[in-house]
Each structure stands twice: as structure tokens, then as C-alpha cells.
Motif scaffolding. Sequence first.
Motif, PDB file in Angstrom:
ATOM      1  N   ALA A 146       2.967  61.316 -10.016  1.00  0.00           N
ATOM      2  CA  ALA A 146       1.878  60.607 -10.347  1.00  0.00           C
ATOM      3  C   ALA A 146       2.077  59.810 -11.839  1.00  0.00           C
ATOM      4  N   TRP A 147       2.521  60.375 -12.722  1.00  0.00           N
ATOM      5  CA  TRP A 147       2.894  59.882 -14.177  1.00  0.00           C
ATOM      6  C   TRP A 147       4.026  58.910 -13.794  1.00  0.00           C
ATOM      7  N   VAL A 148       5.096  59.037 -13.305  1.00  0.00           N
ATOM      8  CA  VAL A 148       6.111  58.080 -12.977  1.00  0.00           C
ATOM      9  C   VAL A 148       5.347  56.738 -12.144  1.00  0.00           C
ATOM     10  N   ALA A 149       4.622  57.088 -11.294  1.00  0.00           N
ATOM     11  CA  ALA A 149       4.171  56.082 -10.474  1.00  0.00           C
ATOM     12  C   ALA A 149       3.067  55.252 -11.371  1.00  0.00           C
ATOM     13  N   ALA A 150       2.371  55.818 -12.502  1.00  0.00           N
ATOM     14  CA  ALA A 150       1.600  55.180 -13.232  1.00  0.00           C
ATOM     15  C   ALA A 150       2.178  54.048 -14.081  1.00  0.00           C
ATOM     16  N   GLN A 151       3.365  54.425 -14.426  1.00  0.00           N
ATOM     17  CA  GLN A 151       4.283  53.625 -15.242  1.00  0.00           C
ATOM     18  C   GLN A 151       4.568  52.138 -14.749  1.00  0.00           C
ATOM     19  N   HIS A 152       4.594  52.251 -13.342  1.00  0.00           N
ATOM     20  CA  HIS A 152       4.609  51.026 -12.595  1.00  0.00           C
ATOM     21  C   HIS A 152       3.608  50.097 -12.695  1.00  0.00           C
ATOM     22  N   VAL A 153       2.520  50.586 -12.911  1.00  0.00           N
ATOM     23  CA  VAL A 153       1.174  49.873 -13.036  1.00  0.00           C
ATOM     24  C   VAL A 153       1.501  48.831 -14.207  1.00  0.00           C
ATOM     25  N   ALA A 154       1.789  49.284 -15.472  1.00  0.00           N
ATOM     26  CA  ALA A 154       2.064  48.575 -16.478  1.00  0.00           C
ATOM     27  C   ALA A 154       3.272  47.377 -16.240  1.00  0.00           C
ATOM     28  N   ALA A 155       4.062  47.975 -15.635  1.00  0.00           N
ATOM     29  CA  ALA A 155       5.395  46.870 -15.350  1.00  0.00           C
ATOM     30  C   ALA A 155       4.892  45.929 -14.195  1.00  0.00           C
ATOM     31  N   ASP A 156       4.056  46.199 -13.379  1.00  0.00           N
ATOM     32  CA  ASP A 156       3.524  45.188 -12.395  1.00  0.00           C
ATOM     33  C   ASP A 156       2.939  44.385 -13.290  1.00  0.00           C
ATOM     34  N   THR A 157       2.030  44.534 -14.157  1.00  0.00           N
ATOM     35  CA  THR A 157       1.128  43.629 -15.201  1.00  0.00           C
ATOM     36  C   THR A 157       2.146  42.771 -15.703  1.00  0.00           C
ATOM     37  N   VAL A 158       3.117  43.321 -16.440  1.00  0.00           N
ATOM     38  CA  VAL A 158       4.057  42.464 -17.044  1.00  0.00           C
ATOM     39  C   VAL A 158       4.566  41.352 -16.128  1.00  0.00           C
ATOM     40  N   GLY A 159       4.997  41.964 -14.939  1.00  0.00           N
ATOM     41  CA  GLY A 159       5.722  40.977 -14.086  1.00  0.00           C
ATOM     42  C   GLY A 159       4.923  39.852 -13.417  1.00  0.00           C
ATOM     43  N   ARG A 160       3.694  40.214 -13.452  1.00  0.00           N
ATOM     44  CA  ARG A 160       2.696  39.153 -12.879  1.00  0.00           C
ATOM     45  C   ARG A 160       2.628  38.206 -13.931  1.00  0.00           C
ATOM     46  N   GLU A 161       2.152  38.773 -15.092  1.00  0.00           N
ATOM     47  CA  GLU A 161       1.879  37.811 -16.231  1.00  0.00           C
ATOM     48  C   GLU A 161       3.122  36.940 -16.608  1.00  0.00           C
ATOM     49  N   ARG A 162       4.242  37.288 -16.581  1.00  0.00           N
ATOM     50  CA  ARG A 162       5.401  36.506 -16.855  1.00  0.00           C
ATOM     51  C   ARG A 162       5.678  35.352 -15.759  1.00  0.00           C
ATOM     52  N   THR A 163       5.227  35.666 -14.626  1.00  0.00           N
ATOM     53  CA  THR A 163       5.036  34.564 -13.416  1.00  0.00           C
ATOM     54  C   THR A 163       4.155  33.852 -13.629  1.00  0.00           C
ATOM     55  N   ALA A 164       3.048  34.011 -13.883  1.00  0.00           N
ATOM     56  CA  ALA A 164       1.910  33.157 -14.219  1.00  0.00           C
ATOM     57  C   ALA A 164       2.160  32.264 -15.448  1.00  0.00           C
ATOM     58  N   ALA A 165       2.813  32.847 -16.333  1.00  0.00           N
ATOM     59  CA  ALA A 165       3.516  32.078 -17.577  1.00  0.00           C
ATOM     60  C   ALA A 165       4.439  31.036 -17.364  1.00  0.00           C
ATOM     61  N   ASN A 166       5.006  31.264 -16.311  1.00  0.00           N
ATOM     62  CA  ASN A 166       6.036  30.272 -15.750  1.00  0.00           C
ATOM     63  C   ASN A 166       5.475  29.263 -15.154  1.00  0.00           C
ATOM     64  N   GLY A 167       4.321  29.006 -14.708  1.00  0.00           N
ATOM     65  CA  GLY A 167       3.716  28.009 -14.167  1.00  0.00           C
ATOM     66  C   GLY A 167       3.926  28.064 -12.577  1.00  0.00           C
ATOM     67  N   ASN A 168       4.217  29.389 -12.079  1.00  0.00           N
ATOM     68  CA  ASN A 168       4.322  29.372 -10.538  1.00  0.00           C
ATOM     69  C   ASN A 168       2.788  29.715 -10.127  1.00  0.00           C
ATOM     70  N   LEU A 169       2.676  29.483  -8.845  1.00  0.00           N
ATOM     71  CA  LEU A 169       1.570  29.557  -7.795  1.00  0.00           C
ATOM     72  C   LEU A 169       1.347  31.090  -7.528  1.00  0.00           C
ATOM     73  N   ILE A 170       0.464  31.921  -7.978  1.00  0.00           N
ATOM     74  CA  ILE A 170       0.004  33.132  -7.487  1.00  0.00           C
ATOM     75  C   ILE A 170      -1.176  32.963  -6.606  1.00  0.00           C
ATOM     76  N   TYR A 171      -1.290  33.507  -5.358  1.00  0.00           N
ATOM     77  CA  TYR A 171      -2.431  33.271  -4.561  1.00  0.00           C
ATOM     78  C   TYR A 171      -2.527  34.664  -3.828  1.00  0.00           C
ATOM     79  N   SER A 172      -3.740  34.736  -3.306  1.00  0.00           N
ATOM     80  CA  SER A 172      -3.993  35.855  -2.444  1.00  0.00           C
ATOM     81  C   SER A 172      -4.191  35.334  -1.006  1.00  0.00           C
ATOM     82  N   ILE A 173      -3.614  36.200  -0.005  1.00  0.00           N
ATOM     83  CA  ILE A 173      -3.911  35.672   1.352  1.00  0.00           C
ATOM     84  C   ILE A 173      -4.948  36.392   1.873  1.00  0.00           C
TER      85      ILE A 173
END
Length: 341
Positions: free
Chosen positions: A268-295
Motif C-alpha cells: 500500500a505504501w508503494v502504491a501511495a507513492q504513485h499518487v504524488a507521481a501521478d499529480t506531478v505528471g498531470r501538472e506538467r502536462t497541463a503546464a505544457n498547454g495540452n488539453l486534459i479532459y474527462s470522458i
Amino acid sequence: MKVRNTALGLISTLLLPAAAQAEEVVLRVAHFLPPTTPMHAKVIAPWCDKIAAESQGKMKCQIYPAMQLGGTPPQLLSQVRDGVADVVWTLPGYTPGRFPVSEVFELPFITTTHEPSARAMWDFVQTHALGEFVGVKPLAVWVNGPNVLHFRDKQVRNLEDLKGMKVRAPSRLGNKLLASLGATPVGMPVPQMAESLSKGVIEGALIPWEVVPATKTQELTKFHAESGAERAMTTATMIYVMNQKKYDSLPAELKQVIDNNSGREFSAWVAAQHVAADTVGRERTAANGNLIYSIPAEEMARWEAAAKPVTAEWIKENSARGSDGQKLYDDAVALVKKYSE
């Protein structure tokens, strides 16, 4: 007699460094991504630091990132079973057919968030799938974050938009999911994905946000479709395993150190580390000006319906092997629900 004693003393002195060296256990830890990636920096390196501290320096790691021991990512499992490496992090999906039971957690729309799903997977493996880990000792098993669809040049809003598109998948069941949705699945490990996107060999990729920065996916794609469903469209199972003979060779005190740093809560601890990493990946994508959307949820309901044959086929396959496929599936669902509530 004095000469004999002097000789014995000299031999003992010469042997002391060797004896001291023999007491120190060095674990060769291998994985397939660069040392800058979250799994290396936030999970593997801290784990190694912890076992070194708790063993009072009697057990240390030598980490080999980016396949420095040779071979390709699908060979990591064989490397740890054969003793080329002592510990590896890898994806069962890289070796299709080797984990037919525990891959249940890669089925469409079965997992929820990181930690509950990891706890569920650990319990499930202990009950139903230890036979898939012959020759290795599971230290942690988990799923990464919900996979997101990343596209080069086209915004996909519905099943019709996805039809025929060449999209990278992380696993056998990921391939089947994409095919059920009308896409053309292309299976490949993450390290090959960036070049394939760059050259247009694939038009999109199914990966979690955390993988984006290390692979520069935010620079190779423009559109990013998240699922509006309650459960993840798909995830990838991951394992951190140790050569069983290496573990068995350790003295009791060092075995205890390994045991204290493995199991359900470590998963569970290992999996939790992915949460922060997911946040970083999403933020960098948004900062690049890409379109993030929800189906939207109503469209995702169509995707869930289209994907049901993937689950039905998995149940049938495992039943044909002599297992109760429906029970395996039901138990996995129940465990995810238990830890998610």
C-alpha cells in the motif's frame, strides 16, 4: 612453536577482511527505468536505505536501473528467478501468460484508488496466486494509478473517435480492452513507447500520469482523456520480488529485516507513492498547454458495456485451466470493495 603461532596469527589477520566482507550482504536490485523516475527515487532507493539502516549495514543494495544488468524489460522476471538479480521491480504484463490469475487486477473497471487496490491485490495473491511466484518471494504487489489515454493529434471523445486508432497498451488485458473499444492495440514496454509516439508508429498510449515526465509524453501528445467512471478503466499490476534462494540463504536477523519491509502495508505504501507521481505528471502536462479532459460518465458507461466480454473471456480462460474463474473474479472485486470502503 613461536614460528607456528606467528604464522597462524598472520593467516588470521589476512582472513579478517574476507570474513568481514562475507558478513555483508549486497543485493543486486534491477529495474527498467532511469534513476530519475519516481519508482527509483521514491520507492526503491528509500527501501534500500531502510534495509541498510535496519540491518546496521549488514545488508545493502547495488541498484541497476535502466536494464544495466543487460537484457530487456520482459527478461527481468527470468533474471531474478535465475539469480542474475536478487530483487527486481517489473510488470507481470511484460510476460503474458505467466500470471494468469493475479492479472485479474488488470481487468477493465475493477480497481479503485491506489492503496485499497494494492491491499486487495496482496491478499488475493496470498490466497490464490502464490503458485505464480515459484522461485521468487513477493515483497510487494500493487497497481499503479488509473491509466489515461494520451493521443498525438486527435481528441477522442467517444468510441467512434477511438475506432481503428493504434494505441499502446501495457499488458495482455490492456490489449484486449483496447480491441473491445474498437482501437488497434499495440503492446510494448514503456521504454519503447516514446520513440513509437515520436515516429507515429502509434497514435496514442494507455499509461498512468506518473510515466509522462520520464517519457516526455507531454511533449509527444496533445490530448489526454481521463475516465469519468468510478473505477479505473484499467491499471497495470506491478511486483517487487526477491530471489527465493537468496532470501533463504540469509541469516534469521536479515530475513526479519526483509519481512519487516514487505507485505500488505508495504504494498500500500508503494502504491501511495504513485499518487504524488501521478499529480506531478498531470501538472506538467497541463503546464505544457495540452488539453486534459474527462470522458463523461454516460459515455464511459458505453465503454464499460463494450469491455464486458474481456472479463467474461478471462473468467472462461481461468476456468478452462481448472480454476473457478468466476470465484477468482468475485473474490478480487470483494477485496477491492473491502479495502475501498
